[in-house]
Design a protein around this motif. Structure first.
Motif, PDB file in Angstrom:
ATOM      1  N   PRO A 124     -72.112  45.168 -94.930  1.00 34.49           N
ATOM      2  CA  PRO A 124     -71.708  43.977 -94.175  1.00 34.49           C
ATOM      3  C   PRO A 124     -71.635  42.741 -95.065  1.00 34.49           C
ATOM      4  O   PRO A 124     -72.529  42.502 -95.882  1.00 34.49           O
ATOM      5  N   GLU A 125     -70.552  41.998 -94.927  1.00 40.47           N
ATOM      6  CA  GLU A 125     -70.281  40.879 -95.828  1.00 40.47           C
ATOM      7  C   GLU A 125     -71.382  39.830 -95.792  1.00 40.47           C
ATOM      8  O   GLU A 125     -72.023  39.591 -94.775  1.00 40.47           O
ATOM      9  N   HIS A 126     -71.582  39.221 -96.943  1.00 41.93           N
ATOM     10  CA  HIS A 126     -72.551  38.134 -97.110  1.00 41.93           C
ATOM     11  C   HIS A 126     -73.988  38.561 -96.827  1.00 41.93           C
ATOM     12  O   HIS A 126     -74.840  37.704 -96.550  1.00 41.93           O
ATOM     13  N   SER A 127     -74.265  39.838 -96.877  1.00 37.48           N
ATOM     14  CA  SER A 127     -75.643  40.305 -96.728  1.00 37.48           C
ATOM     15  C   SER A 127     -76.286  40.458 -98.106  1.00 37.48           C
ATOM     16  O   SER A 127     -75.604  40.562 -99.123  1.00 37.48           O
ATOM     17  N   ARG A 128     -77.598  40.480 -98.118  1.00 40.63           N
ATOM     18  CA  ARG A 128     -78.298  40.677 -99.388  1.00 40.63           C
ATOM     19  C   ARG A 128     -77.873  41.993-100.036  1.00 40.63           C
ATOM     20  O   ARG A 128     -77.643  42.062-101.248  1.00 40.63           O
ATOM     21  N   ASP A 152     -69.110  32.121 -98.853  1.00 38.94           N
ATOM     22  CA  ASP A 152     -68.527  31.030 -98.075  1.00 38.94           C
ATOM     23  C   ASP A 152     -69.668  30.209 -97.491  1.00 38.94           C
ATOM     24  O   ASP A 152     -70.662  30.763 -97.007  1.00 38.94           O
ATOM     25  N   LEU A 153     -69.523  28.881 -97.508  1.00 40.35           N
ATOM     26  CA  LEU A 153     -70.609  27.990 -97.113  1.00 40.35           C
ATOM     27  C   LEU A 153     -70.282  27.252 -95.827  1.00 40.35           C
ATOM     28  O   LEU A 153     -69.248  26.580 -95.727  1.00 40.35           O
ATOM     29  N   GLY A 184     -78.595  21.066 -91.285  1.00 42.69           N
ATOM     30  CA  GLY A 184     -78.043  20.788 -92.600  1.00 42.69           C
ATOM     31  C   GLY A 184     -78.347  21.807 -93.672  1.00 42.69           C
ATOM     32  O   GLY A 184     -78.279  21.489 -94.861  1.00 42.69           O
ATOM     33  N   VAL A 185     -78.628  23.047 -93.284  1.00 45.76           N
ATOM     34  CA  VAL A 185     -78.837  24.122 -94.243  1.00 45.76           C
ATOM     35  C   VAL A 185     -77.503  24.842 -94.447  1.00 45.76           C
ATOM     36  O   VAL A 185     -76.812  25.166 -93.478  1.00 45.76           O
ATOM     37  N   LEU A 186     -77.129  25.099 -95.699  1.00 49.87           N
ATOM     38  CA  LEU A 186     -75.895  25.819 -95.979  1.00 49.87           C
ATOM     39  C   LEU A 186     -76.167  27.317 -95.931  1.00 49.87           C
ATOM     40  O   LEU A 186     -76.935  27.853 -96.729  1.00 49.87           O
ATOM     41  N   VAL A 187     -75.538  27.986 -94.954  1.00 47.62           N
ATOM     42  CA  VAL A 187     -75.705  29.423 -94.814  1.00 47.62           C
ATOM     43  C   VAL A 187     -74.428  30.131 -95.247  1.00 47.62           C
ATOM     44  O   VAL A 187     -73.354  29.527 -95.328  1.00 47.62           O
ATOM     45  N   LEU A 188     -74.561  31.415 -95.531  1.00 48.49           N
ATOM     46  CA  LEU A 188     -73.478  32.189 -96.121  1.00 48.49           C
ATOM     47  C   LEU A 188     -72.808  33.033 -95.038  1.00 48.49           C
ATOM     48  O   LEU A 188     -73.280  34.115 -94.691  1.00 48.49           O
ATOM     49  N   ARG A 189     -71.716  32.499 -94.513  1.00 48.44           N
ATOM     50  CA  ARG A 189     -70.890  33.168 -93.507  1.00 48.44           C
ATOM     51  C   ARG A 189     -69.445  32.824 -93.815  1.00 48.44           C
ATOM     52  O   ARG A 189     -69.142  31.690 -94.205  1.00 48.44           O
ATOM     53  N   HIS A 190     -68.527  33.767 -93.559  1.00 48.10           N
ATOM     54  CA  HIS A 190     -67.121  33.475 -93.813  1.00 48.10           C
ATOM     55  C   HIS A 190     -66.621  32.343 -92.942  1.00 48.10           C
ATOM     56  O   HIS A 190     -65.825  31.512 -93.377  1.00 48.10           O
ATOM     57  N   GLU A 191     -67.080  32.297 -91.701  1.00 46.56           N
ATOM     58  CA  GLU A 191     -66.713  31.217 -90.783  1.00 46.56           C
ATOM     59  C   GLU A 191     -67.962  30.725 -90.075  1.00 46.56           C
ATOM     60  O   GLU A 191     -68.982  31.426 -89.994  1.00 46.56           O
ATOM     61  N   ASN A 192     -67.855  29.518 -89.509  1.00 47.65           N
ATOM     62  CA  ASN A 192     -68.979  29.023 -88.725  1.00 47.65           C
ATOM     63  C   ASN A 192     -69.089  29.735 -87.381  1.00 47.65           C
ATOM     64  O   ASN A 192     -70.146  29.706 -86.741  1.00 47.65           O
ATOM     65  N   GLU A 193     -68.039  30.415 -86.938  1.00 53.29           N
ATOM     66  CA  GLU A 193     -68.117  31.233 -85.719  1.00 53.29           C
ATOM     67  C   GLU A 193     -68.610  32.622 -86.131  1.00 53.29           C
ATOM     68  O   GLU A 193     -67.966  33.307 -86.925  1.00 53.29           O
ATOM     69  N   ILE A 194     -69.744  33.068 -85.603  1.00 57.67           N
ATOM     70  CA  ILE A 194     -70.451  34.217 -86.170  1.00 57.67           C
ATOM     71  C   ILE A 194     -70.594  35.402 -85.219  1.00 57.67           C
ATOM     72  O   ILE A 194     -71.386  36.312 -85.494  1.00 57.67           O
ATOM     73  N   SER A 195     -69.814  35.440 -84.155  1.00 57.61           N
ATOM     74  CA  SER A 195     -69.967  36.560 -83.220  1.00 57.61           C
ATOM     75  C   SER A 195     -69.529  37.881 -83.824  1.00 57.61           C
ATOM     76  O   SER A 195     -70.040  38.944 -83.433  1.00 57.61           O
TER      77      SER A 195
END
Length: 336
Positions: free
Chosen positions: A15-19, A36-37, A43-54
């Motif tokens: 799965p993308e952006h996983s450890r 992707d940030l 205000g924490v930058l997390v690693l997801r391709h988009e801010n929509e995470i469903s």
């Protein structure tokens, strides 16, 4: 030689952006990793391709978050789901990652639920612990949209890099589909190479915000004159595969010699490096003549495609399957 950049980690296998995707990409020999940030509410930058995470987490399985499902418009696209900026980092830590394309990649989907969401500093620590130097190609997402919501992406990014000792690190590259945030980072002296991402069509969100219907298109920013201007500010551009390979001879996939790409030739002449996205081996993503069998998830003639792309002289390729891209580069006759 062509750099192999692990697109969201080894996202063809995990799965993308996983450890596990990041660590596997390093094990497979990538030269750099692309995260992707996007920001959280605090205000924490997390690693997801988009801010929509469903589609990439199990958030739909958390009844405590059901009331935060909403609809938003991000850079002109209307989306319904759950958005990182509506959650604190502590809340997002309770989620687990999932394969975005389970129908195409069931082997990766078998690892659903094994990893939690990571922050930028978590990936920096992974890179610092790697057995060899591995670069970071960080994509800053939706900078104009997030700034309007109170999230200055340049400041958030610069702060994390500073705390981790990564400001000015030679392993650092920053990319964005918006020139504005790249300029902001240059003004902050964050360091690293700055790469302007360009869609095949449309206009950059920051240009639309400033100029409306008069905003320059991405295509117009690939003229010789525009490339020369970009070279005064940035280190490279990154374009989609169709743009990279437009006008190339269809016989190029069987010719061991160089493949002429007008974008590569003209950008190099202007002094810009060129990157391209995204190499994938499944039939669904290959040019028609290179597909094999009727299964969209099956692998077609991926090596012919990967090697022809690399023979354009492109400086770096983004790939979901790090191992296959490294193998293709070896077939072309080089290594990083």
């Amino acid at each position: 030689m062509t750099l192999v950049i692990a697109h969201r980690g080894a996202s063809g296998h995990r799965p993308e952006h996983s450890r596990s995707a990041y660590e596997l990409a390093i094990e497979m020999g990538c030269d750099a990793i692309e995260p992707d940030l996007v920001p959280t509410r605090d205000g924490v930058l997390v690693l997801r391709h988009e801010n929509e995470i469903s589609g990439t987490t199990d958030i739909a399985d958390h009844p405590e978050f059901a009331d935060r499902r909403t609809t938003k418009t991000v850079d002109g696209q209307t989306l319904t789901g759950w958005f990182t900026e509506d959650f604190t980092w502590a809340e997002l830590q309770t989620l687990r990652t999932r394969e975005r394309l389970p129908g195409l990649r069931p082997a990766s989907a078998a690892h659903d639920g094994e990893d939690s969401i990571l922050r930028l500093e978590d990936l920096l620590a992974i890179l610092d612990d790697a057995p060899r130097p591995v670069g970071l190609v960080a994509e800053v997402k939706h900078a104009t949209s997030f700034r309007q919501e109170g999230f200055p992406m340049d400041a958030l990014f610069d702060d994390v890099l500073g705390a981790a000792g990564w400001r000015g690190d030679p392993r650092l590259t920053v990319e964005s589909f918006e020139k504005g945030v790249l300029r902001d980072l240059r003004s902050r002296r964050t360091g690293g190479r700055l790469v302007y991402l360009q869609e095949a069509r449309g206009s950059a969100a920051d240009e639309v915000a400033s100029h409306g219907s008069l905003a320059p298109t991405y295509a117009s920013e690939r003229s010789d004159e525009a490339l020369a201007r970009l070279a005064d500010e940035f280190d490279g551009i990154s374009v989609d595969l169709k743009t990279l390979m437009a006008g190339t001879d269809s016989r190029a996939v069987d010719d061991p010699g160089p493949v002429r790409s007008a974008v590569v030739d003209r950008a190099h002449l202007a002094g810009l490096a060129v990157y391209t996205w995204t190499l994938r081996p499944e039939n669904r993503f290959l040019p028609g003549p290179l597909r094999r069998g009727g299964d969209v998830a099956g692998f077609g003639e991926w090596e012919r495609w990967f090697t022809s792309v690399m023979r354009t002289g492109v400086d770096g390729v983004f790939a979901d399957h790090t191992d296959l891209a490294v193998r293709a580069r070896s077939a072309v006759g080089g290594s990083a």
